[in-house]
Enzyme design. Sequence first.
Site, PDB file in Angstrom:
ATOM      1  N   HIS A  17       0.696  -1.155  -0.153  1.00 24.89           N
ATOM      2  CA  HIS A  17       0.055  -0.052  -0.114  1.00 24.89           C
ATOM      3  C   HIS A  17       0.875   1.362  -0.103  1.00 24.89           C
ATOM      4  O   HIS A  17       1.900   1.330   0.651  1.00 24.89           O
ATOM      5  CB  HIS A  17      -0.949   0.057   1.336  1.00 24.89           C
ATOM      6  CG  HIS A  17      -2.065   0.860   1.073  1.00 24.89           C
ATOM      7  ND1 HIS A  17      -1.930   2.256   1.165  1.00 24.89           N
ATOM      8  CD2 HIS A  17      -3.371   0.877   0.479  1.00 24.89           C
ATOM      9  CE1 HIS A  17      -3.133   2.763   1.062  1.00 24.89           C
ATOM     10  NE2 HIS A  17      -3.969   1.976   0.512  1.00 24.89           N
ATOM     11  N   ASP A  47      -7.841  -5.197  -0.162  1.00 29.29           N
ATOM     12  CA  ASP A  47      -8.532  -6.096  -1.286  1.00 29.29           C
ATOM     13  C   ASP A  47      -8.255  -7.355  -1.588  1.00 29.29           C
ATOM     14  O   ASP A  47      -8.717  -8.348  -2.181  1.00 29.29           O
ATOM     15  CB  ASP A  47      -8.051  -5.215  -2.696  1.00 29.29           C
ATOM     16  CG  ASP A  47      -8.843  -4.050  -3.001  1.00 29.29           C
ATOM     17  OD1 ASP A  47      -9.910  -3.933  -2.571  1.00 29.29           O
ATOM     18  OD2 ASP A  47      -8.202  -3.151  -3.499  1.00 29.29           O
TER      19      ASP A  47
HETATM   20  N1  CMC Z   1       4.192  -7.328  -5.220  1.00 31.69           N
HETATM   21  C1  CMC Z   1       5.645  -7.421  -5.434  1.00 31.69           C
HETATM   22  N2  CMC Z   1       6.388  -6.551  -5.044  1.00 31.69           N
HETATM   23  C2  CMC Z   1       5.820  -5.387  -4.767  1.00 31.69           C
HETATM   24  C3  CMC Z   1       4.363  -5.122  -4.557  1.00 31.69           C
HETATM   25  C4  CMC Z   1       3.683  -6.261  -4.774  1.00 31.69           C
HETATM   26  N3  CMC Z   1       2.367  -6.355  -4.606  1.00 31.69           N
HETATM   27  N4  CMC Z   1       4.210  -3.832  -4.075  1.00 31.69           N
HETATM   28  C5  CMC Z   1       5.220  -3.179  -4.371  1.00 31.69           C
HETATM   29  N5  CMC Z   1       6.342  -4.070  -4.443  1.00 31.69           N
HETATM   30  C6  CMC Z   1       7.801  -3.691  -4.293  1.00 31.69           C
HETATM   31  C7  CMC Z   1       8.147  -2.758  -5.570  1.00 31.69           C
HETATM   32  O1  CMC Z   1       8.406  -3.800  -6.612  1.00 31.69           O
HETATM   33  C8  CMC Z   1       9.140  -2.021  -5.108  1.00 31.69           C
HETATM   34  O2  CMC Z   1      10.302  -2.874  -4.983  1.00 31.69           O
HETATM   35  P1  CMC Z   1      11.847  -2.208  -5.089  1.00 31.69           P
HETATM   36  O3  CMC Z   1      12.094  -1.119  -4.000  1.00 31.69           O
HETATM   37  O4  CMC Z   1      12.743  -3.370  -5.225  1.00 31.69           O
HETATM   38  O5  CMC Z   1      11.799  -1.582  -6.499  1.00 31.69           O
HETATM   39  C9  CMC Z   1       8.670  -1.734  -3.853  1.00 31.69           C
HETATM   40  O6  CMC Z   1       7.808  -2.751  -3.407  1.00 31.69           O
HETATM   41  C10 CMC Z   1       8.005  -0.517  -3.463  1.00 31.69           C
HETATM   42  O7  CMC Z   1       7.009  -0.711  -4.336  1.00 31.69           O
HETATM   43  P2  CMC Z   1       6.237   0.796  -5.126  1.00 31.69           P
HETATM   44  O8  CMC Z   1       5.708   0.244  -6.431  1.00 31.69           O
HETATM   45  O9  CMC Z   1       7.174   1.919  -5.176  1.00 31.69           O
HETATM   46  O10 CMC Z   1       5.082   1.121  -3.997  1.00 31.69           O
HETATM   47  P3  CMC Z   1       4.024   2.093  -4.069  1.00 31.69           P
HETATM   48  O11 CMC Z   1       3.690   2.840  -2.848  1.00 31.69           O
HETATM   49  O12 CMC Z   1       4.140   3.124  -5.338  1.00 31.69           O
HETATM   50  O13 CMC Z   1       2.811   1.203  -4.774  1.00 31.69           O
HETATM   51  C11 CMC Z   1       0.940  -0.379  -4.583  1.00 31.69           C
HETATM   52  C12 CMC Z   1       1.687   0.908  -3.936  1.00 31.69           C
HETATM   53  C13 CMC Z   1      -0.263  -0.515  -3.888  1.00 31.69           C
HETATM   54  C14 CMC Z   1       0.441   0.174  -5.890  1.00 31.69           C
HETATM   55  C15 CMC Z   1       1.706  -1.580  -4.793  1.00 31.69           C
HETATM   56  O14 CMC Z   1       2.164  -2.213  -3.657  1.00 31.69           O
HETATM   57  C16 CMC Z   1       1.041  -2.629  -5.595  1.00 31.69           C
HETATM   58  O15 CMC Z   1       0.885  -2.558  -7.131  1.00 31.69           O
HETATM   59  N6  CMC Z   1       0.109  -3.614  -5.024  1.00 31.69           N
HETATM   60  C17 CMC Z   1      -0.439  -4.657  -5.645  1.00 31.69           C
HETATM   61  C18 CMC Z   1      -2.021  -3.932  -6.254  1.00 31.69           C
HETATM   62  C19 CMC Z   1      -2.939  -3.677  -5.018  1.00 31.69           C
HETATM   63  O16 CMC Z   1      -2.987  -4.417  -4.164  1.00 31.69           O
HETATM   64  N7  CMC Z   1      -3.343  -2.497  -4.889  1.00 31.69           N
HETATM   65  C20 CMC Z   1      -4.521  -2.239  -4.069  1.00 31.69           C
HETATM   66  C21 CMC Z   1      -4.095  -1.390  -2.957  1.00 31.69           C
HETATM   67  S1  CMC Z   1      -5.247  -1.081  -1.659  1.00 31.69           S
HETATM   68  C22 CMC Z   1      -6.862  -0.502  -2.289  1.00 31.69           C
HETATM   69  C23 CMC Z   1      -6.755   0.836  -2.474  1.00 31.69           C
HETATM   70  O17 CMC Z   1      -6.812   1.753  -1.750  1.00 31.69           O
HETATM   71  O18 CMC Z   1      -6.668   1.117  -3.806  1.00 31.69           O
END
Ligand code: CMC
Length: 429
Positions: A307, A364
């Site tokens: 998240h 989710d």
């Molecule tokens: N699976 C594998 N690796 C992940 C995941 C995941 N679900 N989420 C983040 N990472 C890794 C990412 O690759 C990165 O690694 P590194 O530092 O080595 O490059 C690190 O964790 C940080 O990730 P980020 O993408 O910079 O984090 P963010 O804050 O931009 O993204 C997120 C948050 C929710 C978009 C992401 O965690 C994600 O894509 N999760 C899966 C989709 C999901 O479940 N979304 C629902 C969110 S809750 C409902 C809502 O409120 O919308």
Amino acid sequence: MSDIAEIKIGGKVYEFPVITGSEGEKAIDISKLRDLTGHITLDFGYKNTGSTKSAITFLDGEKGILKYRGYSIEELAEKSTFLEVAYLLIYGDLPSQNEVSEFQSQISRHTLIHEDMKKFLDGYPSKSHPMAQLSSLVCSLSTFYPESLNANSSPETMDLTMIKLLAKFPTIVSFIYKKSLGHPLIYPKNKFDYVSNFLNMIFGQRTEEIEIDPVVVSAMNTLLILHADHEQNCSASTVRMVGSSDCNLYASVSAGIDALWGPLHGGANQAVIEMLERIKEDGGDTEKWINKAKDKNDPFRMMGFGHRVYKNFDPRAKIIKKACDDILEKLGIDDPVLEIAKKLEEAALSDPYFVERKLYPNVDFYSGIIYRALGFPTDMFTVLFALGRLPGWIAQWKEMHENKEPIGRPRQIYVGHTNREFVSIENRK
Ligand code: CMC
């Protein structure tokens, strides 16, 4: 005395006020930055940027706290109904018994949609995604209610627009669903409360009255409450951004629905179940899929994990996990996908990759399993998220207008060509 932040550029020091929120959050107010220094800030994904001051929702991602208007999500989920929470978010206080009854009765008077809207439904391909239909039908409400077009009309007119949107949204959702099945539409019934009416329109039949199970009503209330607002997320920011141009409420919320649709936001609940199904069909080897998620050369992400704000746990996920166990037990459902979900969660929570990056199950991860147990098809899950998020979007739009916020207009750092010589078309390569 309030704090001052100093920024040094080219040897010159500039001072900016530090402002503090009611929960102690700090921000450097850089609204004069460009005027004073000629510089802007650059913050991809707005990870460090506050776009507004808001009195609706507070969340602390480190401590896993979520409150609506000062009330903890745990207490609201346990003790209130979705309609009370909608009232709280939109009007600022929990309603008295009289206020909530009046709110319900106002909503009940506006649940029907114009019969001509059914013609739009007839025009969509039968297998088209319900989120696309929802977005366009909600935007279409502005064509039937022209008084909504002036976003600065009287508070009474604005209030009526909000009530109409809350009232018609469940009807639109149920019509989309019934249409996808080829079943006759079920019209709203004023004898029901908000959530029961919705469930009746979804699961009811023209041929016979159905019993609405209180266990299902209660689970649905909990799910909708948990999704009702989440401060400046992608869809709420979209609603505020679109609304900041004085665009009407229906169109602004329609844009929010589009923002929610993506799998990184609300679309994750559909993506989680599809992922769990894939893992099951692949033999249920969770270790293999965890490794895929960790592999930087593999685009696969563990859906339902991580998240932007919660970096310890998602308080909504805790509540929903318990609700999930309860509802499956009460309905006597044994879902093999739940076993895979539990194995995945256990493995991920002890894996250094997930631990170091603070990736925990989010709301989710479990919501889809509950929706499935209640009998909703997978592509309706994000629509249900939208139904829950509706009061939040309305509250965010209303607050933005009441605060008379300026039009949202970020800046950029241009990195394209500078001056190029124009070549006429016949001489271009
Ligand atoms: N699976 C594998 N690796 C992940 C995941 C995941 N679900 N989420 C983040 N990472 C890794 C990412 O690759 C990165 O690694 P590194 O530092 O080595 O490059 C690190 O964790 C940080 O990730 P980020 O993408 O910079 O984090 P963010 O804050 O931009 O993204 C997120 C948050 C929710 C978009 C992401 O965690 C994600 O894509 N999760 C899966 C989709 C999901 O479940 N979304 C629902 C969110 S809750 C409902 C809502 O409120 O919308």
